[in-house]
Design a protein around this motif. Structure first.
Motif, short mmCIF file in Angstrom:
data_model
loop_
_atom_site.label_atom_id
_atom_site.label_comp_id
_atom_site.label_asym_id
_atom_site.label_seq_id
_atom_site.Cartn_x
_atom_site.Cartn_y
_atom_site.Cartn_z
N GLN A 89 0.82 -1.21 0.00
CA GLN A 89 0.00 0.00 0.00
C GLN A 89 0.86 1.26 0.00
OE1 GLN A 89 -2.94 -0.13 3.16
NE2 GLN A 89 -3.41 -2.28 2.74
N LYS A 90 2.06 1.16 0.51
CA LYS A 90 2.94 2.32 0.61
C LYS A 90 3.74 2.59 -0.67
CE LYS A 90 3.58 1.61 5.59
NZ LYS A 90 4.59 1.27 6.65
N LEU A 91 3.67 1.69 -1.64
CA LEU A 91 4.47 1.85 -2.85
C LEU A 91 3.94 2.99 -3.71
CD1 LEU A 91 4.88 -1.93 -3.80
CD2 LEU A 91 6.63 -0.42 -2.83
N PRO A 92 4.84 3.65 -4.47
CA PRO A 92 4.40 4.79 -5.30
C PRO A 92 3.47 4.37 -6.42
CG PRO A 92 6.68 4.20 -5.75
CD PRO A 92 6.28 3.42 -4.56
N LYS A 93 2.68 5.32 -6.90
CA LYS A 93 1.70 5.06 -7.95
C LYS A 93 2.13 5.61 -9.31
CE LYS A 93 -1.49 3.04 -5.42
NZ LYS A 93 -0.71 2.78 -4.19
N THR A 94 3.30 6.24 -9.35
CA THR A 94 3.85 6.72 -10.63
C THR A 94 5.34 6.44 -10.64
OG1 THR A 94 4.28 8.95 -9.77
CG2 THR A 94 2.14 8.57 -10.84
N GLY A 95 5.93 6.44 -11.82
CA GLY A 95 7.36 6.22 -11.92
C GLY A 95 7.73 5.61 -13.26
N LYS A 96 8.97 5.15 -13.34
CA LYS A 96 9.47 4.59 -14.59
C LYS A 96 9.10 3.12 -14.75
CE LYS A 96 13.72 4.34 -17.34
NZ LYS A 96 13.25 5.27 -18.38
N LEU A 97 9.30 2.34 -13.68
CA LEU A 97 9.17 0.89 -13.83
C LEU A 97 8.30 0.27 -12.75
CD1 LEU A 97 10.10 -1.72 -15.30
CD2 LEU A 97 12.08 -1.75 -13.75
N PHE A 98 7.26 -0.43 -13.19
CA PHE A 98 6.40 -1.22 -12.31
C PHE A 98 6.77 -2.69 -12.51
CE2 PHE A 98 2.85 -3.71 -10.97
CZ PHE A 98 2.10 -2.95 -10.08
N ILE B 102 13.21 -13.32 -3.72
CA ILE B 102 12.85 -12.16 -4.55
C ILE B 102 12.70 -10.92 -3.69
CG2 ILE B 102 11.08 -11.17 -6.05
CD1 ILE B 102 12.64 -13.33 -7.45
N ASN B 103 12.02 -11.07 -2.56
CA ASN B 103 11.78 -9.94 -1.68
C ASN B 103 13.08 -9.41 -1.07
OD1 ASN B 103 9.95 -8.18 -0.03
ND2 ASN B 103 10.87 -9.35 1.64
N GLU B 104 14.04 -10.28 -0.86
CA GLU B 104 15.32 -9.86 -0.25
C GLU B 104 16.24 -9.20 -1.26
OE1 GLU B 104 16.93 -13.45 1.32
OE2 GLU B 104 15.25 -13.80 2.67
N THR B 105 15.94 -9.31 -2.54
CA THR B 105 16.92 -8.88 -3.54
C THR B 105 16.38 -7.81 -4.50
OG1 THR B 105 16.34 -10.81 -4.92
CG2 THR B 105 18.18 -11.06 -3.39
N TRP B 106 16.10 -8.18 -5.72
CA TRP B 106 15.98 -7.19 -6.79
C TRP B 106 14.67 -6.44 -6.87
CZ3 TRP B 106 12.14 -7.73 -10.41
CH2 TRP B 106 11.58 -9.00 -10.59
N ILE B 107 13.58 -6.98 -6.33
CA ILE B 107 12.27 -6.37 -6.59
C ILE B 107 12.15 -4.95 -6.02
CG2 ILE B 107 11.03 -7.23 -4.55
CD1 ILE B 107 8.68 -7.82 -6.54
N HIS B 108 12.90 -4.66 -4.97
CA HIS B 108 12.81 -3.33 -4.36
C HIS B 108 13.55 -2.26 -5.17
CE1 HIS B 108 10.89 -4.97 -0.80
NE2 HIS B 108 11.80 -5.94 -0.80
#
Length: 338
Positions: free
Chosen positions: A88-97, A114-120
């Protein structure tokens, strides 16, 4: 007084008592034998007919793989979606979803890696799954609650996910990446590659395989990307149209077929050296070229070290610890001091 017959048939002992001799016993046995033969013959016939029917059934039954989900249930899925506080806290605009397709059986293995590495490293990155994680700090949504976890339902999951993103999360990102939970993505290289393209044009990017469709399709395991313009077309025109976007038992082929019906085809994403940025095979398979047959790949790969692009974006078929190892070598080792 009892009148006695032939001595071979009866022997009188008293007026009220007589015995049957062997000739009569033989006669009775001769009557029983045909009955036994008839019973055995009937049982044999039933077994033979049963075997024949089973054989006919096995030879004529439809053994083709099938999905177990019906798209008419899509309207019910929205009410089943739970969004974690982290998502819910993630941005709603940007370059890459970025969204990663996972399932409950991998919550404690692949999903954690996945959660520990690249997805963030994506501007907005979360896992789409069927059930809630135990840890609310993981960014996830139960987008697939209501769609059974079946390999042949993956098309329905991705189809619905792209629509859900566009309608309920955000249509304002430039690019939308879908990846599997055994895929590693070097996000910086992906963003650098995408910066050379216009998101206002309908792009569909990834690792191109050539069977099934005239213009091929992008392999789901390597991760594939839709531009903002392509997502808009998919969500508004393709998703609701069963003719343009028909059901498919193969996720990546099905999505590609939908896009192809709108004139959107896979593109050549190799670098200037002819090396694949996206890789649908594991590093071992890529190095030794054990999987990239001419019948499957659109662009023949190089072998050995030459197969690895300096600006590579993804690898597939990685274990959770291999995903972590990639991250350690790329981001957690100070190479300047080596």
């Amino acid at each position: 007084m009892v009148q006695c017959g032939s001595i071979r048939t009866l022997v009188c002992k008293t007026e009220d008592n007589y015995n049957i001799y062997d000739d009569e016993l033989d006669s009775l046995e001769s009557l029983k034998k045909p009955r036994k033969k008839l019973i055995f013959s009937t049982i044999a016939l039933i077994l033979a007919l049963g075997s024949l029917l089973i054989t006919v059934y096995l030879l004529t039954r439809d053994t083709s793989p099938k999905a177990t989900y019906d798209r008419i249930n899509d309207d019910k899925l929205r009410d089943l979606i739970v969004v974690s506080p982290a998502a819910q806290k993630l941005p709603k605009t940007g370059k890459l979803f970025c969204w990663v397709q996972t399932s409950t059986i991998y919550h404690d293995t692949r999903s954690l890696a996945i959660n520990e590495t690249w997805i963030h490293r994506c501007d907005h990155g979360q896992l789409f799954t069927s059930e809630k994680f135990n840890d609310t700090r993981i960014p996830y949504s139960t987008v697939f609650a209501g769609i059974p976890d079946n390999y042949y339902n993956l098309f329905f999951k991705s189809r619905y996910a792209f629509r859900h993103i566009y309608t309920n999360i955000s249509s304002e990102f430039d690019w939308y990446l879908k990846a599997d939970d055994d895929t590693y993505v070097i996000v910086e290289n992906l963003k650098a590659f995408l910066s050379t393209l216009n998101p206002e044009e309908p792009h569909y990017l990834g690792y191109v395989l050539k069977p099934y469709l005239k213009n091929g399709y992008n392999a789901g395991g390597a991760g594939y990307i839709l531009s903002r313009a392509a997502l808009k077309i998919f969500a508004e025109k393709l998703y609701p149209n069963a003719t343009l976007c028909p059901d498919d038992i193969y996720e990546d082929v099905g999505i590609a077929r939908c896009l192809a019906n709108a004139g959107i085809y896979p593109e050549d994403t190799r670098n200037s050296h002819g090396q694949n940025r996206f890789n649908t095979f594991s590093p071992t398979e890529t190095f030794h070229q054990t999987k990239a047959s001419v019948d499957w790949v659109k662009f023949l790969e190089k072998k050995g070290y030459a197969a690895f692009a300096n600006d590579l974006v993804s690898f597939h078929h990685l274990s959770p610890d291999e995903i972590r190892l990639f991250d350690i070598l790329l981001y957690r080792v100070d190479r300047k001091q080596v």
